[in-house]
Motif scaffolding. Structure first.
Motif: not given
Length: 257
Positions: A112-120
């Protein structure tokens, strides 16, 4: 004179140790020594962005749905093997359980592909395009709200800060440790190799930068489940950073592919 030299050598060693400990403390607390930083501000490495799984090992178990009973390389107990032998993908689909192989212990192994971000500022978010799942890594004093188990469970994260160099040289590097519990029983392999409700997942995330500019993310996964595993199952998983999300392809869960 000999005792004087011994005293001096001991003094210098103690002083050097204090310098290193002091520099690590300052790194963790912030230069000003004030209130603790948020997880986002204190991050020693940047994990945000789009990542694609690079299937460099276990290809035949990760790129296609393995045959029923193919649990080679997984140290299953007798109970674990008995469960794996009852796998019925059609039943999973009819009962609305087609996401069993997309639970946290199996999700990161998918192609798969994964998207990492800061939710807070204290929550790192991980989205997958395959299965369209979301994991939340909570930092700080976060406490699980309890309740029913979910596919992605409850994840508590912490930064592993690097040590300062000799003479209080600037610290570099670092890694992320994530502990996940309260996971709804699912599959660690697509063909029904199941983990139990008592499974505990520990992950160690590290960044590797190549001279050519490529950036890799390595997730070392340790699944501990005494009911279905004879010993903790440890697997390294590799992802390569992509420039953007142009190849992002949201696809729902499926019992097979």
């Amino acid at each position: 004179m000999k005792n004087g030299r011994s005293w001096l050598r001991g003094f210098l060693m103690e002083a050097a140790a204090l310098m290193v400990l002091g520099s690590v403390h300052l790194f963790a607390q912030g230069r000003g020594g004030g209130a603790a930083q948020t997880a986002k501000a204190a991050a020693p490495i940047d994990l945000t962005g789009y990542w694609v799984a690079v299937i460099s090992e276990d290809w035949r178990w990760r790129m296609v749905t393995p045959a029923k009973g193919d649990y080679a390389s997984i140290p299953l107990t007798k109970d674990g093997k008995a469960l794996a032998d009852t796998w019925d993908p059609a039943k999973d689909t009819s009962e609305g359980e087609q996401c069993r192989s997309y639970a946290a212990p199996g999700l990161m192994r998918l192609p798969a592909r994964f998207h990492l971000t800061w939710q807070d500022d204290n929550t790192l978010r991980v989205d997958s395009d395959l299965g369209m799942q979301t994991r939340l890594f909570h930092f700080g004093n976060w406490k699980s709200p309890g309740g029913a188990a979910t596919w992605q469970g409850d994840s508590v994260a912490r930064w592993e800060m690097p040590r300062a160099g000799f003479g209080a040289a600037p610290a570099t590097g670092g890694s992320l440790t994530v502990n996940t519990t309260n996971i709804k029983p699912g599959y660690m392999r697509k063909n029904g190799v199941m983990f139990s409700a008592n499974a505990k997942l520990t992950e160690y995330f590290d960044l590797v930068r190549e001279e050519g500019g490529d950036i890799w993310l390595v997730d070392t996964v340790v699944l501990d489940d005494p009911k279905n595993l004879q010993v903790p199952w440890t697997t390294p998983i590799h992802y390569k950073k992509e420039a953007d999300g142009s190849k992002w392809d949201p696809t729902p869960c499926s019992a097979t592919w």
